[in-house]
Design an enzyme around this catalytic site. Structure first.
Site, PDB file in Angstrom:
ATOM      1  N   LYS A 120       0.855  -1.195   0.000  1.00  0.00           N
ATOM      2  CA  LYS A 120       0.000   0.000   0.000  1.00  0.00           C
ATOM      3  C   LYS A 120       0.887   1.240   0.000  1.00  0.00           C
ATOM      4  CE  LYS A 120      -2.594   1.287   3.762  1.00  0.00           C
ATOM      5  NZ  LYS A 120      -2.087   2.639   4.130  1.00  0.00           N
ATOM      6  N   GLU A 189      -9.298   7.656   3.844  1.00  0.00           N
ATOM      7  CA  GLU A 189      -9.197   7.937   5.286  1.00  0.00           C
ATOM      8  C   GLU A 189      -9.738   9.326   5.601  1.00  0.00           C
ATOM      9  OE1 GLU A 189      -5.445   6.937   7.089  1.00  0.00           O
ATOM     10  OE2 GLU A 189      -5.966   7.918   8.974  1.00  0.00           O
TER      11      GLU A 189
END
Ligand code: KIV
Length: 271
Positions: A120, A189
């Site tokens: 990631k 996020e």
């Protein structure tokens, strides 16, 4: 006939199928063998060896100090425990930004030395060359947009991102760019739920949220936060499933008491 039930591994294709049939994806962080084994056996779809290890395992204020070697140590411990979950590992700060050859080298180390399943990276257009180079090597990549903690000194705060129109538009553009490059999923996020829902609806790949509402394809939390081990971190999006800080503290206090009072060990607890 074998008594062993075959365990079906979660792959990036399985996540794609889950999105298609509307089944939500569960994702949680883990950083060590013993905890990862419990998370895997609970049936978690994805385990993230997050660079949040820098905070919750090493006690740093930000995710920036953790090194590639340290991430590989955590990831290899997790991988040894996992039989079913897909294990995604964060490329730490400084191991990819601004240098796509260096990014590939870091990703290859994670895949080779930790035997991880995917990596990631945080960011959009500014890291797209890195993403493309890693993908070309056959390494699955998960994107991460919105609040990207590795850029905390650029943002200045951990507040909700993309509330303004211009930043929301940039985020959608970046999400489409990461999808076009070949990312198998994206983390969003701390962005408004309405924006996250829009991104999840526009993208064919799974969008997994943390503080991004329920309109996305899955949820991720930091294990120490959801277990209530960390006490001081209490954002609105965090649901605590245990108060492990209190339970552990009580257990340690009882042990100390038993040692001091000579109650432990008793006759049946010795040889
Ligand atoms: O490092 C991490 O734990 C993460 C999650 C917060 C998504 O990136």
């Amino acid at each position: 006939m074998s008594q062993h039930k075959e365990i079906k591994r979660v792959t990036t294709h399985v996540l794609q199928e889950m999105k298609h049939r509307g089944e939500k994806i569960s994702m949680l962080t883990a950083y060590d063998y013993s905890t990862a084994s419990i998370v895997d056996q609970a049936g978690m779809d994805v385990i993230l060896v997050g660079d949040s290890a820098s905070n919750v395992m090493a006690g740093h204020e930000t995710t920036l100090p953790i090194t590639l070697d340290q991430m590989i140590y955590h990831a290899s411990s997790v991988i040894r425990a996992v039989k079913r979950s897909l294990v995604v590992v964060d490329l730490p700060f400084g191991s990819y930004q601004g240098n796509s050859k260096g990014a590939l080298k870091s990703a290859v180390r994670i895949m080779k030395e930790a035997e991880a399943h995917a990596v990631k990276l945080e960011g959009g257009s500014e890291i797209i060359e890195c993403v493309e180079r890693i993908l070309k090597a056959g390494i699955p990549v998960m994107g991460h947009l919105g609040l990207t903690p590795q850029s905390i000194y650029k943002f200045g705060t951990y507040t909700v991102r993309a509330k303004e129109d211009a930043e929301a538009k940039r985020l959608i553009k970046d999400a489409l760019l990461l999808q076009k490059a070949g990312c198998f999923a994206i983390i969003l996020e701390k962005v408004p739920a309405s924006l996250a829902e829009k991104v999840a609806a526009e993208l064919a790949i799974p969008v997994i949220g943390i503080g991004a509402g329920g309109g996305v394809d899955g949820q991720v939390l930091v294990l120490h936060d959801m277990l209530g081990i960390t006490q001081e971190f209490s954002p609105r999006f965090l649901r605590r499933y245990l108060n492990l800080f209190d339970s552990m503290k009580k257990a340690f206090e009882n042990y100390i008491k038993d040692v001091k009072s000579k109650d432990f060990p008793n006759n049946s607890e010795q040889y």
